[in-house]
Motif scaffolding. Structure first.
Motif, PDB file in Angstrom:
ATOM      1  N   PHE A  46     -25.947  74.956  41.325  1.00 53.59           N
ATOM      2  CA  PHE A  46     -25.138  74.014  42.097  1.00 53.59           C
ATOM      3  C   PHE A  46     -25.531  72.599  41.689  1.00 53.59           C
ATOM      4  O   PHE A  46     -26.673  72.178  41.902  1.00 53.59           O
ATOM      5  N   ASP A  47     -24.592  71.908  41.067  1.00 49.78           N
ATOM      6  CA  ASP A  47     -24.848  70.552  40.592  1.00 49.78           C
ATOM      7  C   ASP A  47     -25.114  69.630  41.785  1.00 49.78           C
ATOM      8  O   ASP A  47     -24.253  69.465  42.650  1.00 49.78           O
ATOM      9  N   GLU A  48     -26.286  69.057  41.814  1.00 48.86           N
ATOM     10  CA  GLU A  48     -26.691  68.236  42.955  1.00 48.86           C
ATOM     11  C   GLU A  48     -25.840  66.982  43.099  1.00 48.86           C
ATOM     12  O   GLU A  48     -25.489  66.582  44.207  1.00 48.86           O
ATOM     13  N   GLU A  49     -25.498  66.360  41.987  1.00 50.21           N
ATOM     14  CA  GLU A  49     -24.696  65.139  42.051  1.00 50.21           C
ATOM     15  C   GLU A  49     -23.299  65.434  42.591  1.00 50.21           C
ATOM     16  O   GLU A  49     -22.786  64.712  43.470  1.00 50.21           O
ATOM     17  N   ALA A  50     -22.696  66.503  42.089  1.00 50.65           N
ATOM     18  CA  ALA A  50     -21.367  66.878  42.563  1.00 50.65           C
ATOM     19  C   ALA A  50     -21.414  67.304  44.030  1.00 50.65           C
ATOM     20  O   ALA A  50     -20.501  67.007  44.811  1.00 50.65           O
ATOM     21  N   LEU A  51     -22.493  67.985  44.393  1.00 49.55           N
ATOM     22  CA  LEU A  51     -22.632  68.419  45.785  1.00 49.55           C
ATOM     23  C   LEU A  51     -22.811  67.224  46.712  1.00 49.55           C
ATOM     24  O   LEU A  51     -22.273  67.200  47.833  1.00 49.55           O
ATOM     25  N   SER A  52     -23.526  66.212  46.253  1.00 48.95           N
ATOM     26  CA  SER A  52     -23.700  64.993  47.055  1.00 48.95           C
ATOM     27  C   SER A  52     -22.373  64.281  47.281  1.00 48.95           C
ATOM     28  O   SER A  52     -22.101  63.773  48.382  1.00 48.95           O
ATOM     29  N   ASP A  53     -21.530  64.267  46.255  1.00 43.78           N
ATOM     30  CA  ASP A  53     -20.202  63.661  46.408  1.00 43.78           C
ATOM     31  C   ASP A  53     -19.382  64.435  47.433  1.00 43.78           C
ATOM     32  O   ASP A  53     -18.649  63.844  48.241  1.00 43.78           O
ATOM     33  N   LEU A  54     -19.495  65.764  47.403  1.00 43.55           N
ATOM     34  CA  LEU A  54     -18.763  66.583  48.356  1.00 43.55           C
ATOM     35  C   LEU A  54     -19.266  66.353  49.782  1.00 43.55           C
ATOM     36  O   LEU A  54     -18.484  66.341  50.745  1.00 43.55           O
ATOM     37  N   VAL A  55     -20.566  66.150  49.930  1.00 49.68           N
ATOM     38  CA  VAL A  55     -21.140  65.869  51.253  1.00 49.68           C
ATOM     39  C   VAL A  55     -20.523  64.600  51.840  1.00 49.68           C
ATOM     40  O   VAL A  55     -20.139  64.558  53.031  1.00 49.68           O
ATOM     41  N   GLU A  56     -20.404  63.565  51.008  1.00 45.68           N
ATOM     42  CA  GLU A  56     -19.820  62.307  51.498  1.00 45.68           C
ATOM     43  C   GLU A  56     -18.363  62.510  51.906  1.00 45.68           C
ATOM     44  O   GLU A  56     -17.895  61.945  52.895  1.00 45.68           O
ATOM     45  N   SER A  57     -17.628  63.333  51.133  1.00 41.56           N
ATOM     46  CA  SER A  57     -16.242  63.609  51.480  1.00 41.56           C
ATOM     47  C   SER A  57     -16.145  64.366  52.804  1.00 41.56           C
ATOM     48  O   SER A  57     -15.273  64.081  53.646  1.00 41.56           O
ATOM     49  N   ARG A  87     -22.358  74.605  52.077  1.00 44.66           N
ATOM     50  CA  ARG A  87     -23.590  73.845  51.845  1.00 44.66           C
ATOM     51  C   ARG A  87     -23.390  72.361  52.169  1.00 44.66           C
ATOM     52  O   ARG A  87     -24.256  71.721  52.769  1.00 44.66           O
ATOM     53  N   ALA A  88     -22.246  71.810  51.759  1.00 45.02           N
ATOM     54  CA  ALA A  88     -21.971  70.398  52.041  1.00 45.02           C
ATOM     55  C   ALA A  88     -21.849  70.149  53.543  1.00 45.02           C
ATOM     56  O   ALA A  88     -22.318  69.117  54.053  1.00 45.02           O
ATOM     57  N   ALA A  89     -21.225  71.086  54.259  1.00 49.39           N
ATOM     58  CA  ALA A  89     -21.083  70.940  55.710  1.00 49.39           C
ATOM     59  C   ALA A  89     -22.446  70.943  56.385  1.00 49.39           C
ATOM     60  O   ALA A  89     -22.677  70.194  57.363  1.00 49.39           O
ATOM     61  N   GLN A  90     -23.369  71.752  55.891  1.00 43.57           N
ATOM     62  CA  GLN A  90     -24.716  71.771  56.445  1.00 43.57           C
ATOM     63  C   GLN A  90     -25.392  70.422  56.260  1.00 43.57           C
ATOM     64  O   GLN A  90     -25.995  69.876  57.194  1.00 43.57           O
ATOM     65  N   ARG A  91     -25.302  69.870  55.055  1.00 42.03           N
ATOM     66  CA  ARG A  91     -25.935  68.579  54.786  1.00 42.03           C
ATOM     67  C   ARG A  91     -25.258  67.443  55.533  1.00 42.03           C
ATOM     68  O   ARG A  91     -25.899  66.444  55.872  1.00 42.03           O
ATOM     69  N   ALA A  92     -23.961  67.593  55.765  1.00 42.74           N
ATOM     70  CA  ALA A  92     -23.225  66.546  56.471  1.00 42.74           C
ATOM     71  C   ALA A  92     -23.463  66.599  57.986  1.00 42.74           C
ATOM     72  O   ALA A  92     -23.006  65.720  58.712  1.00 42.74           O
ATOM     73  N   GLY A  93     -24.147  67.624  58.464  1.00 45.06           N
ATOM     74  CA  GLY A  93     -24.477  67.715  59.884  1.00 45.06           C
ATOM     75  C   GLY A  93     -23.409  68.364  60.739  1.00 45.06           C
ATOM     76  O   GLY A  93     -23.448  68.248  61.975  1.00 45.06           O
ATOM     77  N   LEU A  94     -22.452  69.064  60.128  1.00 43.95           N
ATOM     78  CA  LEU A  94     -21.426  69.742  60.919  1.00 43.95           C
ATOM     79  C   LEU A  94     -22.004  71.005  61.563  1.00 43.95           C
ATOM     80  O   LEU A  94     -22.979  71.588  61.079  1.00 43.95           O
ATOM     81  N   ARG A  95     -21.375  71.423  62.658  1.00 43.46           N
ATOM     82  CA  ARG A  95     -21.790  72.638  63.351  1.00 43.46           C
ATOM     83  C   ARG A  95     -20.881  73.810  63.044  1.00 43.46           C
ATOM     84  O   ARG A  95     -21.313  74.967  63.106  1.00 43.46           O
ATOM     85  N   GLU A  96     -19.632  73.529  62.711  1.00 40.33           N
ATOM     86  CA  GLU A  96     -18.674  74.599  62.473  1.00 40.33           C
ATOM     87  C   GLU A  96     -17.671  74.194  61.397  1.00 40.33           C
ATOM     88  O   GLU A  96     -17.483  73.001  61.124  1.00 40.33           O
ATOM     89  N   VAL A  97     -17.041  75.193  60.810  1.00 38.98           N
ATOM     90  CA  VAL A  97     -16.064  74.959  59.730  1.00 38.98           C
ATOM     91  C   VAL A  97     -14.914  75.942  59.900  1.00 38.98           C
ATOM     92  O   VAL A  97     -15.065  77.013  60.509  1.00 38.98           O
ATOM     93  N   PRO A  98     -13.733  75.621  59.331  1.00 40.78           N
ATOM     94  CA  PRO A  98     -12.608  76.560  59.384  1.00 40.78           C
ATOM     95  C   PRO A  98     -12.782  77.656  58.330  1.00 40.78           C
ATOM     96  O   PRO A  98     -13.269  77.401  57.225  1.00 40.78           O
TER      97      PRO A  98
END
Length: 337
Positions: A46-57, A87-98
């Motif tokens: 999992f590319d960390e840089e790409a994953l970080s961009d997804l976290v911000e989104s 993984r991005a939702a976890q880092r972004a602090g979300l509790r749930e996802v669709p």
């Protein structure tokens, strides 16, 4: 699942968007803690840089596209597609996802996981190659069927799968992006792909340069040089030359050709030349010209006698010298000893 369904890609497995009645289970929201990574996930890096961009989104817009899951025992869900979003939702602090819950068999779950990543182009070349291999070996798909399923050419599938033959060290470079798939395919032809891979990375070589180095490093089998076999005719000529040399007292060489041959008589002094001319029935005076070069034509047209006027010279008979050969045998009977 048939090749026809595989060829339809995700639509065949997920159902058409405009047919909600055929979906017994639809989109729902579940807790992140109730989701587990899928056992059929083809992605290993999992590319960390790409994953970080997804976290911000995800922080600004949330998870827009539902994860594809199937229900497990105990109220848990296995992620079939969308692990990066999880993984991005976890880092972004979300509790749930669709999520989109589907009743997949193991075979269908693997196909969806592989095809989704392949069609998104989210996999590195080795992950893509491993995905192709699993689809072919575990589901008996041909390269042609697989190519149609993922929208690639058959040659692309075949060339990508060849990358699995690389040494583990080189695979590591490929997974981390230090080498491209083009570099990796060039390394397949190298005698020492690991050493060449280090050179390519250190010097920043492009694919064409890598291909050239790989080809230059291939050992070429030395061509066996067959010893030149002396023909029977030439062997007989050498024997006759030795006999003639003893008879005349000078060096003699006979060079056999396809038709006829050359007779070379080498003298060291003009006295030897005079003696040779007398033996051959020529006039002694013919051997002396101011240019120190003598050319005498015999009675048979085409015989040429060439004399060099230095202390050492040669007499060369060519052309009709072959007339003196009877069945490839030189006769010494006409030489006046």
């Amino acid at each position: 699942m048939s090749a026809r369904n595989l060829g339809r890609g995700l639509n065949a497995l997920l159902g058409d968007a405009d047919e909600p009645a055929q979906q017994p289970q639809g989109v729902k929201t579940v807790l992140l803690s109730d989701l587990e990574p899928g056992s059929f996930q083809p992605r290993r890096v999992f590319d960390e840089e790409a994953l970080s961009d997804l976290v911000e989104s995800v922080k600004t817009k949330g998870v827009i596209q539902p994860l594809i899951v199937r229900e497990q025992n105990g109220g848990k869900y296995e992620i079939i597609g969308g692990e990066r979003r999880w993984r991005a939702a976890q880092r972004a602090g979300l509790r749930e996802v669709p999520v989109l819950v589907k009743n997949f068999s193991d075979k269908e779950a693997m196909e969806v996981a592989l095809i989704e990543n392949l069609q998104r182009q989210d996999l590195n070349p080795l992950e893509e190659a491993e995905g192709y291999r699993r689809l072919m070996e575990e589901f008996s798909n041909t390269q042609e069927e697989l190519a149609q399923a993922v929208g690639k050419s058959r040659s692309h599938v075949a060339n990508t799968m060849r990358l699995l033959a690389l040494p583990e060290k080189v695979k590591g470079y490929l997974e981390t992006g230090k080498l491209t798939s083009g570099h990796a395919r060039a390394l397949l032809t190298s005698k020492d792909p690991e050493a060449l891979a280090d050179t390519v990375i250190a010097k920043g070589l492009n694919v064409r340069q890598t291909e050239k180095l790989a080809q230059d490093g291939i050992e070429k089998k030395p061509r066996k040089v067959q010893p030149k076999k002396q023909s029977d005719k030439q062997a007989e000529c050498d024997s006759l030359a030795a006999d003639l040399s003893r008879a005349l007292g000078i060096r003699v060489a006979i060079r056999s050709k396809t038709v006829g041959g050359d007779l070379i008589l080498t003298y060291e002094t003009l006295e030897q030349l005079d003696g040779l001319i007398r033996r051959l029935g020529a006039s002694p005076a013919a051997g002396r010209q101011t240019s120190d070069t003598l050319t005498a034509e015999s009675a048979d047209e085409g015989d040429t006698l060439s004399l060099d006027g230095d202390d050492i010279g040669e007499v060369v008979f060519d052309g009709s010298f072959s007339d003196s050969l009877d069945g490839d045998t030189l006769s010494l009977d006409n030489i006046d000893k």
